[in-house]
Scaffold this motif. Structure first.
Motif, PDB file in Angstrom:
ATOM      1  N   ARG A 115     -15.848   6.822   4.039  1.00 60.68           N
ATOM      2  CA  ARG A 115     -16.434   6.700   5.191  1.00 60.68           C
ATOM      3  C   ARG A 115     -17.260   7.764   5.443  1.00 60.68           C
ATOM      4  O   ARG A 115     -16.851   8.969   5.189  1.00 60.68           O
ATOM      5  CB  ARG A 115     -15.303   6.572   6.218  1.00 60.68           C
ATOM      6  N   ARG A 125      -5.824  -5.034   8.124  1.00 60.35           N
ATOM      7  CA  ARG A 125      -7.108  -4.520   8.407  1.00 60.35           C
ATOM      8  C   ARG A 125      -7.360  -3.183   7.906  1.00 60.35           C
ATOM      9  O   ARG A 125      -6.114  -2.276   8.050  1.00 60.35           O
ATOM     10  CB  ARG A 125      -7.379  -4.541  10.262  1.00 60.35           C
ATOM     11  N   TYR A 126      -8.430  -3.117   7.470  1.00 61.03           N
ATOM     12  CA  TYR A 126      -8.520  -1.257   6.958  1.00 61.03           C
ATOM     13  C   TYR A 126      -9.618  -0.661   8.116  1.00 61.03           C
ATOM     14  O   TYR A 126     -10.560  -1.188   8.281  1.00 61.03           O
ATOM     15  CB  TYR A 126      -9.394  -1.372   5.835  1.00 61.03           C
ATOM     16  N   GLY A 153     -15.757  10.782   6.847  1.00 61.63           N
ATOM     17  CA  GLY A 153     -14.190  10.573   6.716  1.00 61.63           C
ATOM     18  C   GLY A 153     -13.631  11.768   5.801  1.00 61.63           C
ATOM     19  O   GLY A 153     -13.873  12.250   4.672  1.00 61.63           O
ATOM     20  N   HIS A 200      -3.451   9.166   4.293  1.00 71.37           N
ATOM     21  CA  HIS A 200      -3.881   7.750   4.674  1.00 71.37           C
ATOM     22  C   HIS A 200      -3.173   6.711   3.642  1.00 71.37           C
ATOM     23  O   HIS A 200      -3.305   7.009   2.474  1.00 71.37           O
ATOM     24  CB  HIS A 200      -5.426   7.445   4.684  1.00 71.37           C
ATOM     25  N   PHE A 250      -9.074   1.169  -4.755  1.00 70.97           N
ATOM     26  CA  PHE A 250     -10.435   0.792  -4.586  1.00 70.97           C
ATOM     27  C   PHE A 250     -10.776   1.275  -3.071  1.00 70.97           C
ATOM     28  O   PHE A 250     -10.331   0.902  -2.275  1.00 70.97           O
ATOM     29  CB  PHE A 250     -10.512  -0.724  -4.709  1.00 70.97           C
ATOM     30  N   ILE A 251     -11.626   2.407  -3.368  1.00 66.33           N
ATOM     31  CA  ILE A 251     -11.625   3.118  -2.006  1.00 66.33           C
ATOM     32  C   ILE A 251     -13.141   3.116  -1.464  1.00 66.33           C
ATOM     33  O   ILE A 251     -14.272   3.209  -2.358  1.00 66.33           O
ATOM     34  CB  ILE A 251     -11.171   4.773  -2.282  1.00 66.33           C
ATOM     35  N   HIS A 311       0.797  -1.254   0.110  1.00 69.61           N
ATOM     36  CA  HIS A 311      -0.067   0.045   0.159  1.00 69.61           C
ATOM     37  C   HIS A 311       0.993   1.148  -0.042  1.00 69.61           C
ATOM     38  O   HIS A 311       1.987   1.269   0.259  1.00 69.61           O
ATOM     39  CB  HIS A 311      -1.174  -0.017   1.022  1.00 69.61           C
ATOM     40  N   THR A 370     -13.291  -3.668  -0.433  1.00 68.19           N
ATOM     41  CA  THR A 370     -12.063  -2.845  -1.069  1.00 68.19           C
ATOM     42  C   THR A 370     -10.765  -3.859  -0.534  1.00 68.19           C
ATOM     43  O   THR A 370      -9.553  -3.514  -1.098  1.00 68.19           O
ATOM     44  CB  THR A 370     -11.924  -1.553  -0.288  1.00 68.19           C
ATOM     45  N   LEU A 389     -10.672  12.146   4.455  1.00 66.59           N
ATOM     46  CA  LEU A 389      -9.838  12.146   3.214  1.00 66.59           C
ATOM     47  C   LEU A 389     -10.679  11.259   2.271  1.00 66.59           C
ATOM     48  O   LEU A 389     -10.881  11.670   1.067  1.00 66.59           O
ATOM     49  CB  LEU A 389      -8.498  11.313   3.436  1.00 66.59           C
ATOM     50  N   SER A 390     -11.347  10.261   2.742  1.00 66.99           N
ATOM     51  CA  SER A 390     -12.066   9.275   1.635  1.00 66.99           C
ATOM     52  C   SER A 390     -13.375  10.171   1.034  1.00 66.99           C
ATOM     53  O   SER A 390     -13.443   9.852  -0.154  1.00 66.99           O
ATOM     54  CB  SER A 390     -12.373   7.849   2.281  1.00 66.99           C
ATOM     55  N   PRO A 425     -12.209  -4.841   9.753  1.00 69.90           N
ATOM     56  CA  PRO A 425     -11.455  -5.581  10.887  1.00 69.90           C
ATOM     57  C   PRO A 425     -11.974  -6.740  11.578  1.00 69.90           C
ATOM     58  O   PRO A 425     -11.753  -7.599  12.017  1.00 69.90           O
ATOM     59  CB  PRO A 425     -11.274  -4.116  11.994  1.00 69.90           C
TER      60      PRO A 425
HETATM   61  C1  LIG Z   1      -2.367  -0.764   5.288  1.00 72.05           C
HETATM   62  C2  LIG Z   1      -3.720   0.001   4.921  1.00 72.05           C
HETATM   63  C3  LIG Z   1      -4.438  -0.219   3.557  1.00 72.05           C
HETATM   64  C4  LIG Z   1      -5.589   0.413   3.614  1.00 72.05           C
HETATM   65  N1  LIG Z   1      -6.219   0.265   2.144  1.00 72.05           N
HETATM   66  C5  LIG Z   1      -7.455   0.854   1.950  1.00 72.05           C
HETATM   67  C6  LIG Z   1      -8.028   0.716   0.624  1.00 72.05           C
HETATM   68  O1  LIG Z   1      -7.412  -0.070  -0.180  1.00 72.05           O
HETATM   69  N2  LIG Z   1      -9.209   1.182   0.415  1.00 72.05           N
HETATM   70  C7  LIG Z   1      -9.789   1.995   1.483  1.00 72.05           C
HETATM   71  O2  LIG Z   1     -11.010   2.416   1.369  1.00 72.05           O
HETATM   72  N3  LIG Z   1      -9.255   2.112   2.531  1.00 72.05           N
HETATM   73  C8  LIG Z   1      -7.923   1.672   3.066  1.00 72.05           C
HETATM   74  N4  LIG Z   1      -7.610   1.891   4.092  1.00 72.05           N
HETATM   75  C9  LIG Z   1      -8.181   2.813   5.182  1.00 72.05           C
HETATM   76  C10 LIG Z   1      -7.774   4.332   4.828  1.00 72.05           C
HETATM   77  O3  LIG Z   1      -6.292   4.364   5.131  1.00 72.05           O
HETATM   78  C11 LIG Z   1      -8.628   5.182   5.720  1.00 72.05           C
HETATM   79  O4  LIG Z   1      -8.313   4.789   7.213  1.00 72.05           O
HETATM   80  C12 LIG Z   1      -9.885   5.425   5.333  1.00 72.05           C
HETATM   81  O5  LIG Z   1     -10.096   5.862   3.930  1.00 72.05           O
HETATM   82  C13 LIG Z   1     -10.519   6.347   6.377  1.00 72.05           C
HETATM   83  O6  LIG Z   1      -9.999   7.667   6.004  1.00 72.05           O
HETATM   84  P1  LIG Z   1     -10.589   9.045   6.185  1.00 72.05           P
HETATM   85  O7  LIG Z   1      -9.952  10.382   6.231  1.00 72.05           O
HETATM   86  O8  LIG Z   1     -11.898   9.181   5.226  1.00 72.05           O
HETATM   87  O9  LIG Z   1     -11.600   8.727   7.273  1.00 72.05           O
HETATM   88  P2  LIG Z   1     -11.221   9.514   9.179  1.00 72.05           P
HETATM   89  O10 LIG Z   1     -11.407  11.183   8.700  1.00 72.05           O
HETATM   90  O11 LIG Z   1      -9.930   9.293   9.400  1.00 72.05           O
HETATM   91  O12 LIG Z   1     -12.162   8.677   9.905  1.00 72.05           O
HETATM   92  C14 LIG Z   1     -13.586   8.974   9.767  1.00 72.05           C
HETATM   93  C15 LIG Z   1     -14.728   8.038  10.435  1.00 72.05           C
HETATM   94  O13 LIG Z   1     -14.321   6.769   9.901  1.00 72.05           O
HETATM   95  C16 LIG Z   1     -13.769   6.068  11.201  1.00 72.05           C
HETATM   96  N5  LIG Z   1     -12.792   5.154  10.689  1.00 72.05           N
HETATM   97  C17 LIG Z   1     -11.716   5.493   9.982  1.00 72.05           C
HETATM   98  N6  LIG Z   1     -10.779   4.323   9.830  1.00 72.05           N
HETATM   99  C18 LIG Z   1     -11.505   3.341  10.014  1.00 72.05           C
HETATM  100  C19 LIG Z   1     -11.421   1.914  10.209  1.00 72.05           C
HETATM  101  N7  LIG Z   1     -10.231   1.228   9.595  1.00 72.05           N
HETATM  102  N8  LIG Z   1     -12.325   1.066  10.580  1.00 72.05           N
HETATM  103  C20 LIG Z   1     -13.600   1.634  11.076  1.00 72.05           C
HETATM  104  N9  LIG Z   1     -13.920   3.019  11.142  1.00 72.05           N
HETATM  105  C21 LIG Z   1     -12.740   3.713  10.729  1.00 72.05           C
HETATM  106  C22 LIG Z   1     -13.284   6.748  12.189  1.00 72.05           C
HETATM  107  O14 LIG Z   1     -13.366   6.287  13.425  1.00 72.05           O
HETATM  108  C23 LIG Z   1     -14.349   7.999  11.643  1.00 72.05           C
HETATM  109  O15 LIG Z   1     -15.692   8.027  12.462  1.00 72.05           O
HETATM  110  C24 LIG Z   1      -6.354   1.127   4.512  1.00 72.05           C
HETATM  111  C25 LIG Z   1      -5.749   1.233   5.834  1.00 72.05           C
HETATM  112  C26 LIG Z   1      -4.337   0.731   6.046  1.00 72.05           C
HETATM  113  C27 LIG Z   1      -4.011   0.998   7.269  1.00 72.05           C
END
Ligand SMILES: Cc1cc2nc3c(=O)[nH]c(=O)nc-3n(C[C@H](O)[C@H](O)[C@H](O)COP(=O)(O)OP(=O)(O)OC[C@H]3O[C@@H](n4cnc5c(N)ncnc54)[C@H](O)[C@@H]3O)c2cc1C
Length: 308
Positions: free
Chosen positions: A144, A307-308, A147, A124, A140-141, A114, A188, A149-150, A286
């Motif tokens: 959230r 775990r994502y 969220g 992220h 593939f995203i 990643h 994803t 960033l997403s 997770p």
């Molecule tokens: C090694 C690795 C690879 C990843 N690959 C992908 C990928 O291919 N595609 C993808 O969509 N995402 C992936 N992720 C997750 C990604 O990195 C972000 O954590 C995710 O997109 C949320 O970011 P955000 O800024 O939108 O949310 P944030 O602003 O950080 O959080 C928004 C909300 O979502 C909740 N949240 C954040 N992360 C999680 C979680 N893991 N489980 C449950 N709730 C959560 C927070 O508690 C908060 O309420 C990966 C993570 C890791 C560690």
């Protein structure tokens, strides 16, 4: 250099089957109106039709740079970061999308790794779905709720710049010590496995199974490609499974039903997979990864997780 003209043709071809599939879904859902609770079925059908219509509109919004515009890739990252223009944003469902960026020639990664993506100061990690030697990088995203960033990435426009770290990381790899590999992914979480499959040499001898779980049949993202790979590679089986088969959005689903942890014991038994010859990998939600880890804790199977 990439060829935007050729890409635009590929994109419009890709949309035609999607539109046909959507029309088919609407037709098959009409039949669901005669279920035991007709009022509920009617309301579900109405909501789902609106969803499909919105999705179809968004499909049409997929953009490409105009024909004739060349994309200049940076050769060297500044301060360990690349600024890369988005080549494509493909909608999968209301919350799922695929982003495509150009792969800088100096950027190397191992299938399964990643890399950090960023916008507006937030960064992220996202798994790379592309083959290790591809010209582009696909991600593939899932958007959230709330969220930072997403949510922003889900609205990024083609041509807009995204920050990408210059180095990929992560230890999830196909273990060369085994000749059989069972991959478990939720939605994803398929990306690292897709990268491994896309990087697989022709005629490779290892045996692979990919059990891919999602709530709904339209969330797999790459199921057409994976089914095609399975059809042309006798050593690979693609097994998509929906966890909510009774819902109207899954009407007509004829594949596996249930959560991955519930399907896993049967799969191990029916395929005769043993710890001596099979490595297992779990990537994605997770809850799925934790449940599978507990299930396999004393089984002797080698298990790699992310775990994502
Ligand atoms: C090694 C690795 C690879 C990843 N690959 C992908 C990928 O291919 N595609 C993808 O969509 N995402 C992936 N992720 C997750 C990604 O990195 C972000 O954590 C995710 O997109 C949320 O970011 P955000 O800024 O939108 O949310 P944030 O602003 O950080 O959080 C928004 C909300 O979502 C909740 N949240 C954040 N992360 C999680 C979680 N893991 N489980 C449950 N709730 C959560 C927070 O508690 C908060 O309420 C990966 C993570 C890791 C560690």
């Amino acid at each position: 250099m990439h060829s935007p003209t050729a890409s635009a043709e590929v994109e419009s071809q890709r949309q035609a089957p999607a539109r046909r599939a959507l029309r088919g879904a609407i037709r098959s859902l009409s039949a669901a109106g005669s279920a035991s609770d007709p009022e509920l079925a009617r309301r579900q059908l109405h909501a789902y039709r609106r969803y499909l219509q919105a999705l179809e509109r968004d499909w049409r919004e997929v953009q490409r740079p105009p024909p004739g515009v060349d994309i200049v890739e940076p050769e060297q990252p500044a301060e360990g970061l690349y600024r890369l223009p988005v080549l494509e944003r493909r909608r999968v469902d209301a919350d799922l999308f695929v982003l495509t960026l150009p792969r800088p020639r100096a950027f190397r990664f191992q299938p399964g790794q990643h890399v950090k993506l960023g916008l507006n100061g937030r960064r992220h990690s996202y798994s790379i779905a592309s083959a290790a030697d591809a010209d582009t990088l696909e991600f593939f995203i899932e958007r959230r709720p709330g969220g930072g960033l997403s949510e922003r990435l889900s609205r990024v426009r083609v041509g807009e710049a995204v920050i990408m770290a210059a180095r990929a990381s992560g230890r999830l790899r196909l273990d060369p010590g085994y000749r059989q590999h069972l991959m478990l992914a939720t939605v994803t979480g398929v990306s690292p496995f897709l990268s491994m499959l896309r990087s697989r040499p022709q005629g490779a001898q290892s045996r692979l199974w990919l059990l891919h779980g999602a709530s709904y049949r339209d969330q797999f993202g790459f199921d057409a490609e994976l089914a095609q790979r399975a059809a042309s590679d006798p050593a690979f089986d693609y097994l998509p499974a929906v966890s909510r088969p009774e819902e109207v959005r899954n009407a007509g689903w004829a594949g596996l039903r249930g959560r991955l942890d519930a399907l896993l014991p049967r799969l191990l038994r029916e395929r005769g997979l043993s710890p001596a010859d099979t490595a297992i990998y779990a990537c994605g939600h997770p809850d799925m990864v934790d449940t599978v880890s507990r299930q396999l804790a004393d089984s002797g199977f080698s298990l790699q997780t992310e775990r994502y």
